[in-house]
Design an enzyme around this catalytic site. Structure first.
Site, PDB file in Angstrom:
ATOM      1  N   GLU A 101       0.655  -0.595  -0.137  1.00  0.00           N
ATOM      2  CA  GLU A 101      -0.271   0.160  -0.581  1.00  0.00           C
ATOM      3  C   GLU A 101       0.719   1.257  -0.118  1.00  0.00           C
ATOM      4  O   GLU A 101       2.042   1.264   0.754  1.00  0.00           O
ATOM      5  CB  GLU A 101      -0.574  -0.115   0.720  1.00  0.00           C
ATOM      6  CG  GLU A 101      -1.687   0.996   1.243  1.00  0.00           C
ATOM      7  CD  GLU A 101      -3.257   0.680   2.584  1.00  0.00           C
ATOM      8  OE1 GLU A 101      -3.620  -0.250   2.184  1.00  0.00           O
ATOM      9  OE2 GLU A 101      -3.163   1.962   3.159  1.00  0.00           O
ATOM     10  N   ASP A 103       0.702   5.471   0.612  1.00  0.00           N
ATOM     11  CA  ASP A 103      -0.697   6.304   1.290  1.00  0.00           C
ATOM     12  C   ASP A 103      -0.311   7.646   1.246  1.00  0.00           C
ATOM     13  O   ASP A 103       0.474   7.970   1.791  1.00  0.00           O
ATOM     14  CB  ASP A 103      -0.677   5.775   3.167  1.00  0.00           C
ATOM     15  CG  ASP A 103      -1.267   4.783   2.743  1.00  0.00           C
ATOM     16  OD1 ASP A 103      -1.579   3.727   2.021  1.00  0.00           O
ATOM     17  OD2 ASP A 103      -1.581   4.075   3.490  1.00  0.00           O
ATOM     18  N   GLU A 105      -2.350  10.064   3.836  1.00  0.00           N
ATOM     19  CA  GLU A 105      -3.353  10.787   4.336  1.00  0.00           C
ATOM     20  C   GLU A 105      -2.906  12.507   4.500  1.00  0.00           C
ATOM     21  O   GLU A 105      -2.307  12.803   5.006  1.00  0.00           O
ATOM     22  CB  GLU A 105      -3.439   9.843   5.151  1.00  0.00           C
ATOM     23  CG  GLU A 105      -3.301   8.832   4.921  1.00  0.00           C
ATOM     24  CD  GLU A 105      -3.357   7.897   6.478  1.00  0.00           C
ATOM     25  OE1 GLU A 105      -4.272   6.711   6.287  1.00  0.00           O
ATOM     26  OE2 GLU A 105      -2.475   7.563   6.853  1.00  0.00           O
TER      27      GLU A 105
END
Length: 297
Positions: A101, A103, A105
């Site tokens: 993953e 990311d 954020e």
């Protein structure tokens, strides 16, 4: 007997025009993505797409295809005003256990305080690679591009095409895991994370400011599109990893110049990290008494 009036005709034409416009706007996104949960909290407004969070639900979308290497970009404007407790995510992820993953954020804030952007990588199911930066602009007043470039040599997180983080492939030289050989989908979501997102969870979501809205102007994915669930896995990996051309055209994200940053990009990275980095797991001895191997230069 009803009388047909010009005003009625104009109203109907305007209604049809508006409906067609909304359908066209939806199709611009629908070629690439689809709602993944809480469909009623995804809103089309002209040529924009909005994710809405209220005290009943957040929402999110996912790409229609999987990709092995490429570049994914969201052109978006983050939740304005008091967004404390909220998180907008834009990320790539594989399926199943031991997932990879990549990311972005975006951690909400109290009015007037800077947004923080957190990046993280999960490789074979292990994360704990968080870095945080404050942004050098207000991401709620205008649209900005947030991108993840992923190729066999590096993962690069970019804001308006300026790199803010690089994770290099050191698997063959140092045995450090690198996300490869598995296709990822592209996702975005908006949800309530007031147990950790703002000041470590000390500031909670103020629902009197709901609904919270993140607005997208475009989602672009240039990548090697995975052939499906029933394809020969090794052939697909070889096609996306080794080929320079494919059904999508030239695989520009794998060209020699994309294997490392150029001088200008290196300067941009140094500036961003020297002036805006507020947390780096590589420099957190409380969590990692022994510095993770990928942090050594």
């Amino acid at each position: 007997m009803a009388v047909w009036k010009p005003a009625m005709a104009i109203a109907i034409v305007l209604w049809i025009s508006m409906a067609n416009s909304l359908a066209m706007a939806a199709s611009k996104f629908d070629d690439v993505i689809q709602p993944s949960w809480a469909n009623d909290h995804i809103i089309y407004d002209g040529d924009l797409l909005m994710l809405k969070l209220d005290n009943s639900s957040g929402t999110g979308f996912a790409s229609k295809s999987k990709y092995l290497y490429g570049k994914a970009t969201a052109e978006m404007k983050l939740v304005p005003g008091d967004s404390a407790g909220t998180v907008t995510a834009f990320y790539l992820s594989t399926d199943g256990d031991n997932h990879h993953e990549l990311d972005f954020e975006f951690l909400g804030n109290r009015t007037g305080e800077p947004y923080l952007v957190q990046t993280n990588l999960y490789i074979n199911g292990t994360g704990n690679r968080e870095q945080r930066m404050d942004l050098w602009f207000d991401p709620t007043t205008d649209f900005h591009n947030y991108s993840v470039l992923w190729n066999p040599q590096q993962v690069v997180f970019l804001i308006d095409d300026a790199p803010i983080r690089v994770y290099s492939n050191q698997e063959s030289t140092k045995g450090i895991p690198f996300p490869r050989d598995r296709p990822m989908m592209v996702y975005s979501s908006l949800w309530n994370a007031d147990d950790w997102a703002t000041e470590g969870g000390r500031v909670k979501t103020d629902w009197s400011h709901a609904p919270f809205v993140t607005t997208f102007r475009e989602v672009r994915i240039d990548g090697c599109e995975w052939g499906g669930d029933n394809v020969d896995w090794e052939s697909e990996v070889k096609r996306c990893s080794e080929s320079q051309w494919g059904k999508e055209g030239r695989y520009w994200w794998k060209e020699k110049e994309m294997e490392m940053l150029n001088v200008h990009q290196s300067d941009q990275l140094l500036w961003a990290r020297s002036t805006h980095l507020v947390y780096d797991y590589c420099n957190d001895p409380a969590r990692f008494p022994v510095q993770p191997a990928e942090c050594a230069h």
